[in-house]
Motif scaffolding. Structure first.
Motif, PDB file in Angstrom:
ATOM      1  N   ALA A  37      28.816 -15.206  -4.881  1.00 29.21           N
ATOM      2  CA  ALA A  37      29.303 -14.533  -3.671  1.00 29.21           C
ATOM      3  C   ALA A  37      30.755 -14.106  -3.819  1.00 29.21           C
ATOM      4  O   ALA A  37      31.136 -12.984  -3.460  1.00 29.21           O
ATOM      5  N   LEU A  38      31.587 -14.981  -4.356  1.00 32.15           N
ATOM      6  CA  LEU A  38      32.994 -14.650  -4.565  1.00 32.15           C
ATOM      7  C   LEU A  38      33.143 -13.513  -5.586  1.00 32.15           C
ATOM      8  O   LEU A  38      34.016 -12.647  -5.448  1.00 32.15           O
ATOM      9  N   ALA A  39      32.272 -13.510  -6.590  1.00 32.14           N
ATOM     10  CA  ALA A  39      32.305 -12.437  -7.585  1.00 32.14           C
ATOM     11  C   ALA A  39      31.937 -11.103  -6.946  1.00 32.14           C
ATOM     12  O   ALA A  39      32.562 -10.076  -7.217  1.00 32.14           O
ATOM     13  N   MET A  40      30.916 -11.108  -6.091  1.00 34.15           N
ATOM     14  CA  MET A  40      30.522  -9.878  -5.400  1.00 34.15           C
ATOM     15  C   MET A  40      31.651  -9.366  -4.508  1.00 34.15           C
ATOM     16  O   MET A  40      31.906  -8.155  -4.432  1.00 34.15           O
ATOM     17  N   GLY A  48      28.437 -12.417   2.684  1.00 34.46           N
ATOM     18  CA  GLY A  48      28.269 -13.610   3.501  1.00 34.46           C
ATOM     19  C   GLY A  48      27.406 -14.622   2.773  1.00 34.46           C
ATOM     20  O   GLY A  48      26.694 -14.283   1.821  1.00 34.46           O
ATOM     21  N   ILE A  49      27.490 -15.866   3.211  1.00 29.24           N
ATOM     22  CA  ILE A  49      26.636 -16.939   2.668  1.00 29.24           C
ATOM     23  C   ILE A  49      25.979 -17.671   3.824  1.00 29.24           C
ATOM     24  O   ILE A  49      26.657 -18.096   4.766  1.00 29.24           O
ATOM     25  N   LEU A  50      24.668 -17.813   3.747  1.00 29.18           N
ATOM     26  CA  LEU A  50      23.947 -18.706   4.655  1.00 29.18           C
ATOM     27  C   LEU A  50      23.564 -19.948   3.874  1.00 29.18           C
ATOM     28  O   LEU A  50      22.876 -19.868   2.850  1.00 29.18           O
ATOM     29  N   GLY A  86      37.520 -14.281   2.482  1.00 22.74           N
ATOM     30  CA  GLY A  86      36.826 -13.032   2.750  1.00 22.74           C
ATOM     31  C   GLY A  86      35.317 -13.153   2.863  1.00 22.74           C
ATOM     32  O   GLY A  86      34.630 -12.160   3.113  1.00 22.74           O
ATOM     33  N   ILE A  87      34.786 -14.364   2.730  1.00 21.06           N
ATOM     34  CA  ILE A  87      33.338 -14.597   2.781  1.00 21.06           C
ATOM     35  C   ILE A  87      32.963 -15.174   4.142  1.00 21.06           C
ATOM     36  O   ILE A  87      33.526 -16.193   4.568  1.00 21.06           O
ATOM     37  N   LYS A  88      32.017 -14.541   4.833  1.00 18.97           N
ATOM     38  CA  LYS A  88      31.502 -15.096   6.082  1.00 18.97           C
ATOM     39  C   LYS A  88      30.472 -16.168   5.745  1.00 18.97           C
ATOM     40  O   LYS A  88      29.599 -15.946   4.907  1.00 18.97           O
ATOM     41  N   VAL A  89      30.583 -17.318   6.410  1.00 24.45           N
ATOM     42  CA  VAL A  89      29.739 -18.457   6.055  1.00 24.45           C
ATOM     43  C   VAL A  89      29.145 -19.089   7.307  1.00 24.45           C
ATOM     44  O   VAL A  89      29.827 -19.268   8.312  1.00 24.45           O
ATOM     45  N   LEU A 125      27.350  -6.351   6.354  1.00 26.86           N
ATOM     46  CA  LEU A 125      27.429  -7.034   5.060  1.00 26.86           C
ATOM     47  C   LEU A 125      26.658  -6.237   4.014  1.00 26.86           C
ATOM     48  O   LEU A 125      25.578  -5.716   4.281  1.00 26.86           O
ATOM     49  N   ASP A 126      27.223  -6.163   2.814  1.00 28.77           N
ATOM     50  CA  ASP A 126      26.478  -5.580   1.700  1.00 28.77           C
ATOM     51  C   ASP A 126      25.507  -6.595   1.126  1.00 28.77           C
ATOM     52  O   ASP A 126      24.388  -6.238   0.728  1.00 28.77           O
ATOM     53  N   TYR A 127      25.952  -7.854   1.080  1.00 28.19           N
ATOM     54  CA  TYR A 127      25.113  -8.920   0.522  1.00 28.19           C
ATOM     55  C   TYR A 127      25.235 -10.184   1.366  1.00 28.19           C
ATOM     56  O   TYR A 127      26.349 -10.635   1.658  1.00 28.19           O
ATOM     57  N   LEU A 128      24.108 -10.741   1.729  1.00 25.46           N
ATOM     58  CA  LEU A 128      24.057 -12.070   2.338  1.00 25.46           C
ATOM     59  C   LEU A 128      23.319 -12.971   1.356  1.00 25.46           C
ATOM     60  O   LEU A 128      22.118 -12.799   1.106  1.00 25.46           O
ATOM     61  N   PHE A 129      24.058 -13.895   0.763  1.00 24.56           N
ATOM     62  CA  PHE A 129      23.452 -14.834  -0.179  1.00 24.56           C
ATOM     63  C   PHE A 129      22.957 -16.059   0.585  1.00 24.56           C
ATOM     64  O   PHE A 129      23.692 -16.637   1.381  1.00 24.56           O
TER      65      PHE A 129
END
Length: 279
Positions: A37-40, A48-50, A86-89, A125-129
């Motif tokens: 996620a941090l790399a993206m 974001g991360i769920l 910068g990551i929504k969690v 979000l472009d990506y939600l991991f």
């Protein structure tokens, strides 16, 4: 997958939902998720991360959140996800205490997960991991069947028992028609901190063989590294703390490959041409 107005309100602006999964615990899935996620995000994407591991949430710790962190609530209905680097969690850890055991049966855990997923205001979000729990039980099946998951990344170690369980994970995603984007082989080799000698203590090329068996990409190989573990436990993962390290470069390469794989899949789908005639 692209943003879709038929999705739950909280997910309308989420372009890609990526499940990061493993067949068994202890293979470094959560550490891989946070660094990916941090790399993206480093590549310029909104991320974001769920934390879907209801019984053992760890993303709060990995991203350095205070144990008392709680999400704000909007309109008495939607969680506003806390942000780190910068990551929504969003995690069950933000709704309980570290002393609260999740002694829930499957339907209760699954219901809690669906609530925090669909009632979180992720916005754009472009990506939600999604850091999936280990195994192929209720939570995995519910996520796979009720959430528009774009694709899955499988994390394994070269060890035979881990590969056996990873196969089960791949088979589950196949049965519910979720593309497996590739395999990450974690703890690939142990590098001695004194002499630099590399030794494949869990076996060799297991991730590569698994990827070849299912005709998917081998996204990358991470070493069994004391640094990766220490930085993750301190709340400042490798991509953030050691951006110029070999390990950070591997995570960035994995992120680039995931993005490229999704882009190529999107390009493969084109609208058919419709011919018009006077007949």
């Amino acid at each position: 997958m692209s943003a879709n107005s038929s999705q739950p309100v909280g997910l309308e602006g989420v372009k890609n939902i990526i499940a990061v999964a493993s067949g068994k615990g202890g293979v470094g899935k959560s550490t891989t998720t946070v660094n990916l996620a941090l790399a993206m995000a480093k590549l310029g994407h909104k991320v974001g991360i769920l934390d879907a591991d209801i019984y053992g949430p760890s993303q709060g710790l990995l991203l350095g959140f205070d144990a008392q962190t709680r999400p704000q609530v909007r309109d008495e209905k939607y969680f506003v996800p806390p942000v780190a680097h910068g990551i929504k969690v969003m995690s069950m850890a933000f709704l309980t205490t570290s002393e609260t055991p999740m002694a829930w049966r499957g339907p209760m855990a699954t219901g809690a997960l669906m609530q925090i997923l669909t009632q979180t205001d992720w916005q754009e979000l472009d990506y939600l991991f999604v850091d999936m729990p280990p195994g192929t039980g209720d939570i995995q099946l519910t996520m796979s069947q009720k959430v528009p998951v774009t694709g899955a990344v499988i994390v394994t170690t070269p060890q035979d028992i881990a590969l056996l369980d990873a196969r089960r994970g791949i088979e589950m995603f196949r049965k519910v028609n979720i593309p497996v984007l590739g395999v990450v082989e974690n703890m690939s080799t142990h590098i001695c901190s004194n002499c630099g000698h590399a030794e494949a203590i869990f076996g060799e090329e297991g991730g590569k063989q698994l990827a070849e068996e299912y005709s998917v990409s081998e996204l990358g190989k991470l070493p069994l590294s004391l640094s990766i573990r220490k930085l993750a436990d301190s709340g400042a993962p490798t991509v953030l703390s050691e951006p110029d390290s070999d390990e950070a470069a591997i995570y960035l390469s994995i992120a680039e490959k995931v993005g490229a794989t999704l882009a190529s899949r999107s390009e493969q789908f084109t609208m058919p041409e419709i011919g018009m005639s006077d007949d």
